[in-house]
Scaffold this active site. Sequence first.
Site, PDB file in Angstrom:
ATOM      1  N   ASP A   1       0.345  -9.515  -1.506  1.00 24.39           N
ATOM      2  CA  ASP A   1      -0.280  -8.684  -0.623  1.00 24.39           C
ATOM      3  C   ASP A   1      -0.896  -7.877  -1.607  1.00 24.39           C
ATOM      4  OD1 ASP A   1      -1.207  -7.500   1.981  1.00 24.39           O
ATOM      5  OD2 ASP A   1      -0.164  -5.650   1.116  1.00 24.39           O
ATOM      6  N   SER A   2      -1.700  -6.865  -1.291  1.00 26.76           N
ATOM      7  CA  SER A   2      -2.536  -6.108  -2.109  1.00 26.76           C
ATOM      8  C   SER A   2      -1.468  -4.635  -2.368  1.00 26.76           C
ATOM      9  CB  SER A   2      -3.687  -5.314  -1.350  1.00 26.76           C
ATOM     10  OG  SER A   2      -3.642  -4.859  -0.360  1.00 26.76           O
TER      11      SER A   2
ATOM     12  N   GLY B   1      -9.572  -4.535   0.888  1.00 28.69           N
ATOM     13  CA  GLY B   1     -10.818  -4.565   1.683  1.00 28.69           C
ATOM     14  C   GLY B   1     -12.081  -4.192   1.214  1.00 28.69           C
TER      15      GLY B   1
ATOM     16  N   CYS C   1      -1.578 -11.052   2.959  1.00 28.60           N
ATOM     17  CA  CYS C   1      -2.904 -10.235   3.068  1.00 28.60           C
ATOM     18  C   CYS C   1      -3.921 -10.841   3.889  1.00 28.60           C
ATOM     19  CB  CYS C   1      -3.267  -9.903   1.574  1.00 28.60           C
ATOM     20  SG  CYS C   1      -4.840  -9.201   1.431  1.00 28.60           S
TER      21      CYS C   1
ATOM     22  N   GLU D   1      -0.669   3.632   2.015  1.00 32.33           N
ATOM     23  CA  GLU D   1       0.011   3.607   0.424  1.00 32.33           C
ATOM     24  C   GLU D   1       0.031   4.973  -0.189  1.00 32.33           C
ATOM     25  OE1 GLU D   1       0.516   1.085  -1.438  1.00 32.33           O
ATOM     26  OE2 GLU D   1       0.118  -0.692  -0.298  1.00 32.33           O
TER      27      GLU D   1
ATOM     28  N   CYS E   1      -4.467  -6.218   9.588  1.00 33.98           N
ATOM     29  CA  CYS E   1      -4.376  -5.753   8.025  1.00 33.98           C
ATOM     30  C   CYS E   1      -2.691  -5.332   8.056  1.00 33.98           C
ATOM     31  CB  CYS E   1      -5.056  -4.672   7.646  1.00 33.98           C
ATOM     32  SG  CYS E   1      -4.418  -3.998   5.969  1.00 33.98           S
TER      33      CYS E   1
ATOM     34  N   HIS F   1      -0.920  -3.545   6.465  1.00 37.91           N
ATOM     35  CA  HIS F   1      -0.780  -2.141   6.395  1.00 37.91           C
ATOM     36  C   HIS F   1      -0.735  -1.460   7.558  1.00 37.91           C
ATOM     37  CE1 HIS F   1      -1.693  -2.840   2.110  1.00 37.91           C
ATOM     38  NE2 HIS F   1      -1.218  -1.814   1.854  1.00 37.91           N
TER      39      HIS F   1
END
Length: 273
Positions: free
Chosen positions: A23-24, A56, A86, A164, A196, A198
């Site tokens: 994942d990012s 993104g 992701c 984040e 997403c 997140h």
Amino acid sequence: MWRGLTIISKTVNSKNKPIGFFDSGVGGLTVFSEFRKLMPNEDCVYFGDTKNMPYGEKSKEQLINFSKRAFEFFEKKNVKAVVMACNTTSATVYDVLKNDYPFKLYPIIQSVSKILAQLPASKIGVFATPATIKSKAYSININKFDKSKEIIEIACPEWVKLVEEGKENSPEAFRSIKEKLDEMMRYNPEKIVLGCTHYPYLLKQLSQVAGKDIFINPAKYFVEYIKSDLESLDMISTASEKGSEAFYTSASPENFRVAAGLFYAIKDLPQKL
């Protein structure tokens, strides 16, 4: 490079190889935590590319390069599969790189779209990153199974950074959430996919505006699909004890561990790549 390789050896050794998660940042831990509940005996290696987050807003070429570096890392770790937790890379990179490595790739969007197409809802909203929305990956893949579904896709570029940076309870977060929900609700969706990994971190805040039952976190669908597929390939670990966990990040390990704590407790400091 292992171009075109699609056969996975079904030996005990290959069964007991680890599974990678990509994942990012920490968002993929929403998938990872569900996976650990369902398949606790598997060894796992997680990589969050926080140095290059948010994905993104990156170009397709950049995303391909980021993914290549991650997959090469997983290749060195001798994994049997990589979970693309992701949504952005699932939407833009999977079809480009899916045959280039000696392990199975599980992209989240393609893996859950059949299940989403079966939902008793004629209108489905999707919140996702700009790259995922631009690709129309959710509408394309869901409509492969049910062309009658109307998919409303809206980009939420600020939400990954809010998570984040630990700002999910800030006035900035509530303003952005209300703005995007007001835009979405004009279309009267029956369900809204948090497209997403997140975004489930914001479920508490989202629920204060629209109600919790309307939102779908694809993570549970995703890990159930992965388990079923590994079973069909006879690739479930034969280990009797709880599997190991290793975490890696491309930026600050301490920041990663703090941010991760919202969804998964990481005991040891992640290693920096």
